[in-house]
Design an enzyme around this catalytic site. Sequence first.
Site, short mmCIF file in Angstrom:
data_model
loop_
_atom_site.label_atom_id
_atom_site.label_comp_id
_atom_site.label_asym_id
_atom_site.label_seq_id
_atom_site.Cartn_x
_atom_site.Cartn_y
_atom_site.Cartn_z
N ASP A 180 -8.33 -15.15 -11.84
CA ASP A 180 -8.94 -15.06 -10.52
C ASP A 180 -10.41 -15.47 -10.69
O ASP A 180 -11.14 -14.85 -11.46
CB ASP A 180 -8.83 -13.61 -10.00
CG ASP A 180 -9.38 -13.47 -8.60
OD1 ASP A 180 -10.56 -13.82 -8.39
OD2 ASP A 180 -8.65 -12.99 -7.71
N GLU A 236 -6.93 -16.28 -1.57
CA GLU A 236 -6.54 -14.93 -1.19
C GLU A 236 -7.37 -14.45 0.00
O GLU A 236 -7.91 -15.25 0.75
CB GLU A 236 -6.71 -13.99 -2.38
CG GLU A 236 -5.63 -14.17 -3.44
CD GLU A 236 -5.71 -13.12 -4.52
OE1 GLU A 236 -6.81 -12.94 -5.07
OE2 GLU A 236 -4.70 -12.46 -4.79
N HIS A 281 -13.01 -12.69 -9.80
CA HIS A 281 -13.03 -11.61 -10.78
C HIS A 281 -13.69 -12.07 -12.09
O HIS A 281 -14.48 -11.35 -12.69
CB HIS A 281 -11.61 -11.13 -11.10
CG HIS A 281 -10.88 -10.61 -9.90
ND1 HIS A 281 -9.57 -10.18 -9.96
CD2 HIS A 281 -11.25 -10.45 -8.61
CE1 HIS A 281 -9.18 -9.78 -8.76
NE2 HIS A 281 -10.17 -9.94 -7.93
N ASP A 326 -15.46 -6.62 -6.95
CA ASP A 326 -14.32 -7.41 -6.51
C ASP A 326 -14.48 -7.72 -5.02
O ASP A 326 -13.86 -7.09 -4.18
CB ASP A 326 -13.03 -6.62 -6.77
CG ASP A 326 -11.79 -7.41 -6.39
OD1 ASP A 326 -11.93 -8.59 -6.02
OD2 ASP A 326 -10.69 -6.83 -6.45
N ARG A 375 0.80 -1.22 0.00
CA ARG A 375 0.00 0.00 0.00
C ARG A 375 0.83 1.28 0.00
O ARG A 375 0.37 2.33 0.39
CB ARG A 375 -0.97 -0.01 1.18
CG ARG A 375 -1.90 -1.20 1.08
CD ARG A 375 -3.11 -1.12 1.94
NE ARG A 375 -3.82 -2.39 1.93
CZ ARG A 375 -4.70 -2.75 1.02
NH1 ARG A 375 -5.01 -1.94 0.03
NH2 ARG A 375 -5.28 -3.93 1.09
N HIS A 416 -2.61 -6.20 -11.40
CA HIS A 416 -3.87 -5.76 -11.99
C HIS A 416 -3.50 -4.79 -13.11
O HIS A 416 -2.76 -3.83 -12.88
CB HIS A 416 -4.74 -5.07 -10.94
CG HIS A 416 -5.04 -5.96 -9.76
ND1 HIS A 416 -5.61 -5.50 -8.61
CD2 HIS A 416 -4.87 -7.30 -9.58
CE1 HIS A 416 -5.77 -6.52 -7.77
NE2 HIS A 416 -5.32 -7.61 -8.32
N TYR A 467 -0.76 -2.91 -4.89
CA TYR A 467 -2.10 -2.53 -5.38
C TYR A 467 -2.16 -1.13 -5.99
O TYR A 467 -3.08 -0.82 -6.73
CB TYR A 467 -3.11 -2.54 -4.23
CG TYR A 467 -3.41 -3.91 -3.71
CD1 TYR A 467 -3.81 -4.91 -4.58
CD2 TYR A 467 -3.31 -4.19 -2.36
CE1 TYR A 467 -4.09 -6.18 -4.10
CE2 TYR A 467 -3.59 -5.45 -1.87
CZ TYR A 467 -3.98 -6.44 -2.75
OH TYR A 467 -4.25 -7.68 -2.28
N GLU A 495 -3.52 -10.09 -14.39
CA GLU A 495 -4.64 -10.72 -13.70
C GLU A 495 -5.95 -10.20 -14.27
O GLU A 495 -6.14 -8.99 -14.43
CB GLU A 495 -4.57 -10.42 -12.19
CG GLU A 495 -5.74 -11.03 -11.43
CD GLU A 495 -5.62 -10.90 -9.92
OE1 GLU A 495 -4.59 -10.40 -9.43
OE2 GLU A 495 -6.58 -11.31 -9.23
N HIS A 501 -5.98 -17.44 -8.95
CA HIS A 501 -6.43 -17.03 -7.62
C HIS A 501 -7.77 -17.71 -7.40
O HIS A 501 -8.71 -17.51 -8.17
CB HIS A 501 -6.61 -15.50 -7.55
CG HIS A 501 -5.32 -14.76 -7.56
ND1 HIS A 501 -5.24 -13.41 -7.79
CD2 HIS A 501 -4.06 -15.20 -7.35
CE1 HIS A 501 -3.98 -13.04 -7.73
NE2 HIS A 501 -3.24 -14.10 -7.47
N HIS A 503 -14.30 -10.93 -2.53
CA HIS A 503 -13.99 -12.35 -2.37
C HIS A 503 -14.83 -12.98 -1.26
O HIS A 503 -15.22 -12.31 -0.32
CB HIS A 503 -12.52 -12.54 -2.02
CG HIS A 503 -11.57 -11.98 -3.03
ND1 HIS A 503 -10.22 -12.00 -2.86
CD2 HIS A 503 -11.79 -11.37 -4.22
CE1 HIS A 503 -9.62 -11.43 -3.90
NE2 HIS A 503 -10.56 -11.04 -4.74
N HIS A 505 2.46 -11.08 -5.72
CA HIS A 505 1.39 -10.16 -6.12
C HIS A 505 1.93 -8.74 -6.00
O HIS A 505 2.42 -8.34 -4.94
CB HIS A 505 0.15 -10.34 -5.24
CG HIS A 505 -1.07 -9.71 -5.86
ND1 HIS A 505 -1.15 -8.37 -6.13
CD2 HIS A 505 -2.23 -10.26 -6.30
CE1 HIS A 505 -2.32 -8.11 -6.70
NE2 HIS A 505 -2.99 -9.24 -6.81
ZN LIG Z 1 -9.96 -9.52 -5.99
ZN LIG Z 2 -6.70 -12.04 -7.25
#
Ligand SMILES: [Zn+2]
Ligand SMILES: [Zn+2]
Length: 310
Positions: A187, A269, A190, A237, A45, A116, A79, A153, A224, A239, A76
Site C-alpha cells: 500500500d 481505495e 502505508h 493511515d 465491520r 492487515h 478490518y 499488507e 493499493h 489516504h 480485502h
Molecule cells: Zn490504509
Molecule cells: Zn490498503
Amino acid sequence: MRRIPKRDAMYLGAHISISESIALAPSRGRSVGCEAIQIFSRSPRMLRKTKPIPPEEAQAFQENMKKHGLARAVIHANYLINLASPKKNGLRYSRAAFVEELDRAQVLGIRDVIFHPGAHLGKGETYALKTIAASLDWSFDHATAPDVFAVLEITAGQGSVIGYTFAQLAEIMKACSHPERLAVCIDTCHTFAAGYDFRTREGYDALLRDVEGTVGLSRVRAFHLNDSKGDLGSRADRHEDIGKGKLGQDPFRFLVNDERFREIPAVLEFPGTDGGYRKELKLLRSLVTGENPPTSPQKPRGRRAGRETG
Ligand SMILES: [Zn+2]
Ligand SMILES: [Zn+2]
C-alpha cells in the site's frame, strides 16, 4: 464479451462495493474503468459468522468478471480480524473469520485475500509476529482454500499495529509453516507513512531493493494505490487521492511503468467515489509511458499515452 487488455503494466482498478450482490461488482468496476477490482466478500465491520455464498452468486460473479473483461479480483479481509490478538476470544473469532475469508475466496475463484497482519495491543512486537504466524498456520489447516494466498499488507504502523516494515513481513513468512501460501500487498500510503521515502527515483529503487532483500519482489501480488495525507514516517493511515497528497504523482509514475509489476492488480481505495475513481484511473493511465523515464524536471511530465479504456 470484452477482451481483457494485454498489459505491459499493472492491472489498474479500485475497491468496489458488493452491496446487494457480489455478482454486481464486476460491472460496477468496469463502469469506472477498472481492469482489476478489490472487494470485501462480506461486511467488513462484523466478525460473526455469515451465510455461505450461494453457488449461483459465485458463478454469476465469475461469469461477470469474464463478460466485463476484468483481468483480476482480490479480496480485502474484514478490518476487525486481528491475528495477533492477545485476547483469547479476540484471537478465536479472528482466526475463524480469517478461515471464512479464505473459504469465500476459494468459492469465488479469487486467489488473493489481502489482510492487515495485526496489532499486539500492548503485548509487544515479538509476541505479535509469532502469534500471526501461528494464526496463519491454524487458518491454512482449517480452511478449504488450497488455491488462495494470504496476502500480508504493509501497514502504516499506527498504534500497536505490526507489519510496518518489509523485514517484519518477512519474519512472519519465516515463522509460518506454509510460507508458499503467503504473499505481500504494497500500500503506497502505508509504506510512505511507515517511513519509506520513494518520491524520487533513487528512493524508489532503494525501496524495491529493500523489498527484494526481505520478502522478495516475486512475493508482491497486489498494490493499493493511495496517496498519503500524513507525512513521511507519520505512522498515520490516512489516504488521499492520487497526486493530491504528500506522495505526489512521481512514485505512481515509477510504479505503473515498472515492468517487474506487469499484470499485478493495483487498486485505488477509500475515499473513493465513482467519479473520483474514473478520474484517478485516467490520471494513472496517463502516467504509463511504456518506458521507465527518469524524473528530471526538464523532462515533459504526464505525457498521454492513449491508454484510456471504456
Ligand atoms: Zn490504509
Ligand atoms: Zn490498503
